[in-house]
Write an enzyme that holds these catalytic residues in place. Sequence first.
Site, PDB file in Angstrom:
ATOM      1  N   GLU A  57      -0.338  61.580  80.324  1.00 28.90           N
ATOM      2  CA  GLU A  57       1.082  61.232  80.368  1.00 28.90           C
ATOM      3  C   GLU A  57       1.286  59.986  79.525  1.00 28.90           C
ATOM      4  O   GLU A  57       0.939  58.880  79.943  1.00 28.90           O
ATOM      5  CB  GLU A  57       1.555  60.978  81.801  1.00 28.90           C
ATOM      6  N   ARG A  61       7.198  53.485  77.243  1.00 25.79           N
ATOM      7  CA  ARG A  61       7.379  52.076  77.589  1.00 25.79           C
ATOM      8  C   ARG A  61       7.090  51.149  76.413  1.00 25.79           C
ATOM      9  O   ARG A  61       7.270  49.931  76.532  1.00 25.79           O
ATOM     10  CB  ARG A  61       6.475  51.704  78.769  1.00 25.79           C
ATOM     11  N   THR A  85       8.145  58.153  81.477  1.00 26.08           N
ATOM     12  CA  THR A  85       9.200  57.147  81.379  1.00 26.08           C
ATOM     13  C   THR A  85      10.330  57.634  80.471  1.00 26.08           C
ATOM     14  O   THR A  85      10.854  56.907  79.628  1.00 26.08           O
ATOM     15  CB  THR A  85       8.662  55.781  80.897  1.00 26.08           C
ATOM     16  N   LYS A 145       7.817  64.027  91.195  1.00 27.90           N
ATOM     17  CA  LYS A 145       6.983  62.834  91.258  1.00 27.90           C
ATOM     18  C   LYS A 145       7.568  61.916  92.313  1.00 27.90           C
ATOM     19  O   LYS A 145       8.773  61.614  92.268  1.00 27.90           O
ATOM     20  CB  LYS A 145       6.959  62.117  89.907  1.00 27.90           C
TER      21      LYS A 145
END
Length: 227
Positions: A57, A61, A85, A145
């Site tokens: 993943e 960011r 993100t 999640k």
Amino acid sequence: MTTLERPQPLLSMAEKTAAIDAICARARILPVITIAREQDILPLADALAAGGIRTLEVTLRSEHGLKAIEVLRAERPELCVGAGTVLDGRMFAAVEAAGAQFVVTPGITPALLDAGVHSDIPLLPGISTPSEIMSGYALGYRRFKLFPAEISGGVAAIKAFAGPFSDIRFCPTGGVNSANARNYMALPNVMCVGGTWMLDSSWIKNGDWARIEASSAEAMALLENNG
């Protein structure tokens, strides 16, 4: 492009749920990766893969997130590379164009859920409350999640969710580490966990790829021995 102009996805929500299941079953751990330097992209991925972590993943960011996804999809096609993100529809479209094989978000918005419905890339939306689960559930989402997992109730919350949401499964992320990962994975409604404990930032900064490989192997062994 408006909602009415969007092409219909080839995959149904049930098929995308099955795709998430397959991704998480193979992964067991989704390493939450933030790329600080472009030169780290391939050696970091190679260290993780050598340790048995081949589903990645890559978060947005940092400014290198999209580039990392593009590079890994081109240079390491044997890996499964997703985007994390992802905060809005623009980011969703960008990671889709970059070749991401799945998308993970820290929370939900109507726009993000809609983007997932209208894309063939499976989306794992981030939630922390029953109401958020229900918002996704109404659109066909069955995999979420839990984030941030530990401060959102952790193992106890996931156990409680099993009552009203018996067909929902989770990937807890946020505060998950080598000390508690097995507790999460022991739950029948947990499909994998997300974490960074095998990715110490100082190891990456110093190029200590052997240590990341060893830590990744230890993490995989920890969860593979969970029964």
